[in-house]
Scaffold this motif. Structure first.
Motif, PDB file in Angstrom:
ATOM      1  N   TYR A  91       0.833  -1.199   0.000  1.00 33.28           N
ATOM      2  CA  TYR A  91       0.000   0.000   0.000  1.00 33.28           C
ATOM      3  C   TYR A  91       0.867   1.248   0.000  1.00 33.28           C
ATOM      4  CZ  TYR A  91       0.816   0.007   5.067  1.00 33.28           C
ATOM      5  OH  TYR A  91       1.404   0.009   6.305  1.00 33.28           O
ATOM      6  N   LEU A  92       0.261   2.328  -0.434  1.00 36.51           N
ATOM      7  CA  LEU A  92       0.898   3.623  -0.503  1.00 36.51           C
ATOM      8  C   LEU A  92       0.279   4.530   0.543  1.00 36.51           C
ATOM      9  CD1 LEU A  92       2.779   5.506  -2.291  1.00 36.51           C
ATOM     10  CD2 LEU A  92       0.645   6.211  -3.397  1.00 36.51           C
ATOM     11  N   THR A  93       1.121   5.304   1.218  1.00 36.48           N
ATOM     12  CA  THR A  93       0.615   6.350   2.102  1.00 36.48           C
ATOM     13  C   THR A  93       1.090   7.697   1.570  1.00 36.48           C
ATOM     14  OG1 THR A  93       2.517   6.367   3.616  1.00 36.48           O
ATOM     15  CG2 THR A  93       0.704   4.857   4.134  1.00 36.48           C
ATOM     16  N   ALA A  94       0.294   8.729   1.800  1.00 35.54           N
ATOM     17  CA  ALA A  94       0.677  10.085   1.407  1.00 35.54           C
ATOM     18  C   ALA A  94       0.107  11.057   2.423  1.00 35.54           C
ATOM     19  CB  ALA A  94       0.162  10.410   0.008  1.00 35.54           C
ATOM     20  N   HIS A  95       0.881  12.089   2.714  1.00 33.30           N
ATOM     21  CA  HIS A  95       0.431  13.130   3.631  1.00 33.30           C
ATOM     22  C   HIS A  95       1.244  14.388   3.398  1.00 33.30           C
ATOM     23  CE1 HIS A  95       3.989  12.410   6.141  1.00 33.30           C
ATOM     24  NE2 HIS A  95       3.698  11.128   6.071  1.00 33.30           N
ATOM     25  N   ILE A  96       0.759  15.495   3.942  1.00 28.43           N
ATOM     26  CA  ILE A  96       1.507  16.749   3.886  1.00 28.43           C
ATOM     27  C   ILE A  96       2.857  16.510   4.543  1.00 28.43           C
ATOM     28  CG2 ILE A  96       1.619  19.131   4.731  1.00 28.43           C
ATOM     29  CD1 ILE A  96      -1.424  19.210   4.543  1.00 28.43           C
ATOM     30  N   ARG A  97       3.886  17.037   3.935  1.00 24.89           N
ATOM     31  CA  ARG A  97       5.240  16.787   4.410  1.00 24.89           C
ATOM     32  C   ARG A  97       5.434  17.306   5.828  1.00 24.89           C
ATOM     33  NH1 ARG A  97      10.958  18.382   1.610  1.00 24.89           N
ATOM     34  NH2 ARG A  97      12.187  17.082   2.995  1.00 24.89           N
ATOM     35  N   ARG A  98       6.130  16.512   6.601  1.00 25.55           N
ATOM     36  CA  ARG A  98       6.509  16.907   7.955  1.00 25.55           C
ATOM     37  C   ARG A  98       7.837  17.640   7.885  1.00 25.55           C
ATOM     38  NH1 ARG A  98       5.351  11.085   9.391  1.00 25.55           N
ATOM     39  NH2 ARG A  98       3.371  11.149  10.444  1.00 25.55           N
ATOM     40  N   GLY A  99       8.047  18.524   8.818  1.00 24.62           N
ATOM     41  CA  GLY A  99       9.351  19.161   8.942  1.00 24.62           C
ATOM     42  C   GLY A  99      10.352  18.172   9.521  1.00 24.62           C
ATOM     43  N   GLY A 100      11.600  18.553   9.558  1.00 18.77           N
ATOM     44  CA  GLY A 100      12.627  17.701  10.133  1.00 18.77           C
ATOM     45  C   GLY A 100      12.403  17.507  11.623  1.00 18.77           C
ATOM     46  N   LEU A 101      13.017  16.475  12.145  1.00 19.95           N
ATOM     47  CA  LEU A 101      12.918  16.226  13.581  1.00 19.95           C
ATOM     48  C   LEU A 101      13.625  17.350  14.335  1.00 19.95           C
ATOM     49  CD1 LEU A 101      13.663  12.417  13.742  1.00 19.95           C
ATOM     50  CD2 LEU A 101      11.446  13.549  13.919  1.00 19.95           C
ATOM     51  N   GLU A 102      13.027  17.738  15.443  1.00 20.24           N
ATOM     52  CA  GLU A 102      13.601  18.813  16.232  1.00 20.24           C
ATOM     53  C   GLU A 102      13.969  18.279  17.609  1.00 20.24           C
ATOM     54  OE1 GLU A 102      11.033  22.176  16.488  1.00 20.24           O
ATOM     55  OE2 GLU A 102      10.646  22.184  14.335  1.00 20.24           O
ATOM     56  N   ILE A 103      15.124  18.721  18.107  1.00 22.23           N
ATOM     57  CA  ILE A 103      15.528  18.374  19.468  1.00 22.23           C
ATOM     58  C   ILE A 103      15.011  19.458  20.388  1.00 22.23           C
ATOM     59  CG2 ILE A 103      17.472  18.014  21.023  1.00 22.23           C
ATOM     60  CD1 ILE A 103      19.051  17.023  18.584  1.00 22.23           C
ATOM     61  N   LYS A 104      14.243  19.060  21.380  1.00 28.03           N
ATOM     62  CA  LYS A 104      13.711  20.032  22.336  1.00 28.03           C
ATOM     63  C   LYS A 104      14.565  19.989  23.603  1.00 28.03           C
ATOM     64  CE  LYS A 104       9.057  20.019  20.644  1.00 28.03           C
ATOM     65  NZ  LYS A 104       7.653  20.038  20.957  1.00 28.03           N
ATOM     66  N   ARG A 105      14.981  21.117  24.018  1.00 23.47           N
ATOM     67  CA  ARG A 105      15.770  21.211  25.248  1.00 23.47           C
ATOM     68  C   ARG A 105      14.829  21.352  26.434  1.00 23.47           C
ATOM     69  NH1 ARG A 105      20.805  20.904  23.472  1.00 23.47           N
ATOM     70  NH2 ARG A 105      21.274  21.983  21.552  1.00 23.47           N
ATOM     71  N   LEU A 106      15.141  20.617  27.475  1.00 23.39           N
ATOM     72  CA  LEU A 106      14.314  20.667  28.688  1.00 23.39           C
ATOM     73  C   LEU A 106      14.801  21.715  29.640  1.00 23.39           C
ATOM     74  CD1 LEU A 106      13.862  16.862  29.243  1.00 23.39           C
ATOM     75  CD2 LEU A 106      12.284  18.449  28.205  1.00 23.39           C
TER      76      LEU A 106
END
Length: 99
Positions: A84-99
């Protein structure tokens, strides 16, 4: 169909992600929730059981559906496996969140 299962092809543009996946019978991605994007699923070969918020339904080759963001979903390939094929609006790159 693939023996291990999972993505076999993918492409992205500035606006869209598309992924082709193959799973052997009885396998598929673990239950999860996509909080950010609606996802289009198009079954190209075989069949799948798609469970949305606990409600299962079968999709066969040639059928498509959109799963809304925020819906808990799981997908399991039918007896002959699935492609099967999936499609969606592109996600941005992964972000590192600082705590």
């Amino acid at each position: 169909m693939a023996t291990a299962g999972g993505p076999v092809w993918g492409a992205a543009s500035a606006d869209l992600n598309a992924t082709l996946l193959e799973w052997p019978a009885g396998r598929g991605p673990a239950e999860h929730v996509n909080e950010q994007r609606d996802v289009l699923y198009v079954v190209l070969a075989g069949s799948v059981t798609l469970t949305e918020d606990g409600e299962p339904r079968e999709l066969r080759a040639g059928e498509a559906t959109i799963v809304d963001k925020g819906v808990r979903r799981a997908l399991v390939a039918g007896p002959g496996g699935a492609r099967y094929l999936t499609a969606h609006i592109r996600r941005g790159g992964l972000e590192i969140k600082r705590l």
